[in-house]
Write a protein that holds these residues in place. Structure first.
Motif, PDB file in Angstrom:
ATOM      1  N   MET A   1      -1.501  10.031 -19.300  1.00 25.64           N
ATOM      2  CA  MET A   1      -2.092   9.257 -18.221  1.00 25.64           C
ATOM      3  C   MET A   1      -1.104   8.171 -17.811  1.00 25.64           C
ATOM      4  O   MET A   1      -0.531   7.488 -18.642  1.00 25.64           O
ATOM      5  N   ARG A   2      -0.946   8.007 -16.504  1.00 29.27           N
ATOM      6  CA  ARG A   2      -0.024   7.006 -15.966  1.00 29.27           C
ATOM      7  C   ARG A   2      -0.815   5.811 -15.445  1.00 29.27           C
ATOM      8  O   ARG A   2      -1.775   5.977 -14.695  1.00 29.27           O
ATOM      9  N   TYR A   3      -0.392   4.612 -15.838  1.00 28.16           N
ATOM     10  CA  TYR A   3      -1.038   3.370 -15.426  1.00 28.16           C
ATOM     11  C   TYR A   3      -0.091   2.560 -14.546  1.00 28.16           C
ATOM     12  O   TYR A   3       1.117   2.528 -14.770  1.00 28.16           O
ATOM     13  N   ALA A   4      -0.660   1.877 -13.579  1.00 25.43           N
ATOM     14  CA  ALA A   4       0.052   0.848 -12.827  1.00 25.43           C
ATOM     15  C   ALA A   4      -0.613  -0.469 -13.199  1.00 25.43           C
ATOM     16  O   ALA A   4      -1.843  -0.569 -13.200  1.00 25.43           O
ATOM     17  N   ILE A   5       0.183  -1.457 -13.526  1.00 23.49           N
ATOM     18  CA  ILE A   5      -0.327  -2.777 -13.880  1.00 23.49           C
ATOM     19  C   ILE A   5       0.138  -3.748 -12.809  1.00 23.49           C
ATOM     20  O   ILE A   5       1.336  -3.873 -12.554  1.00 23.49           O
ATOM     21  N   VAL A   6      -0.826  -4.393 -12.162  1.00 21.83           N
ATOM     22  CA  VAL A   6      -0.521  -5.336 -11.085  1.00 21.83           C
ATOM     23  C   VAL A   6      -1.116  -6.701 -11.427  1.00 21.83           C
ATOM     24  O   VAL A   6      -2.028  -6.808 -12.238  1.00 21.83           O
ATOM     25  N   SER A   7      -0.590  -7.716 -10.794  1.00 17.18           N
ATOM     26  CA  SER A   7      -1.144  -9.061 -10.962  1.00 17.18           C
ATOM     27  C   SER A   7      -0.674  -9.938  -9.811  1.00 17.18           C
ATOM     28  O   SER A   7       0.243  -9.578  -9.070  1.00 17.18           O
ATOM     29  N   ASP A   8      -1.311 -11.072  -9.687  1.00 16.50           N
ATOM     30  CA  ASP A   8      -0.904 -12.093  -8.721  1.00 16.50           C
ATOM     31  C   ASP A   8      -0.830 -11.564  -7.281  1.00 16.50           C
ATOM     32  O   ASP A   8       0.149 -11.772  -6.585  1.00 16.50           O
ATOM     33  N   LEU A   9      -1.891 -10.911  -6.855  1.00 16.58           N
ATOM     34  CA  LEU A   9      -1.951 -10.413  -5.478  1.00 16.58           C
ATOM     35  C   LEU A   9      -2.051 -11.575  -4.493  1.00 16.58           C
ATOM     36  O   LEU A   9      -1.531 -11.494  -3.386  1.00 16.58           O
ATOM     37  N   HIS A  10      -2.726 -12.616  -4.881  1.00 16.34           N
ATOM     38  CA  HIS A  10      -2.843 -13.868  -4.127  1.00 16.34           C
ATOM     39  C   HIS A  10      -3.159 -13.670  -2.647  1.00 16.34           C
ATOM     40  O   HIS A  10      -2.567 -14.314  -1.774  1.00 16.34           O
ATOM     41  N   ALA A  11      -4.088 -12.743  -2.358  1.00 10.89           N
ATOM     42  CA  ALA A  11      -4.618 -12.546  -1.006  1.00 10.89           C
ATOM     43  C   ALA A  11      -3.568 -12.167   0.023  1.00 10.89           C
ATOM     44  O   ALA A  11      -3.727 -12.406   1.214  1.00 10.89           O
ATOM     45  N   ASN A  12      -2.489 -11.541  -0.418  1.00  8.71           N
ATOM     46  CA  ASN A  12      -1.425 -11.105   0.477  1.00  8.71           C
ATOM     47  C   ASN A  12      -1.614  -9.615   0.764  1.00  8.71           C
ATOM     48  O   ASN A  12      -1.143  -8.756   0.025  1.00  8.71           O
TER      49      ASN A  12
END
Length: 68
Positions: free
Chosen positions: A1-12
């Motif tokens: 299984m492949r995961y993408a980890i994201v953070s700090d989108l900050h409404a952009n």
């Protein structure tokens, strides 16, 4: 299984859409978000709606906690 980890989108929304496009091209199975979906950027509602459609698991970020 492949995961993408994201953070700090900050409404952009522009940046979030670019990230989603890249994730789609990478055949990722699940997206995890480490928080801070809102804050700074001009489109918190649209980014939050999109994140809830695409992200499988969330961690509450400090900017998110302030809004709550």
């Amino acid at each position: 299984m492949r995961y993408a980890i994201v953070s700090d989108l900050h409404a952009n929304l522009t940046a979030w859409n670019a990230v989603l496009s890249d994730i789609g091209a990478s055949r990722v199975d699940r997206i995890l978000c480490l928080g801070d979906i809102v804050g700074y950027g001009p489109e918190p509602t649209r980014v939050l709606e999109s994140a809830h459609r695409h992200v499988h698991s969330f961690v509450l970020g400090n900017h998110d906690a302030v809004v709550c």
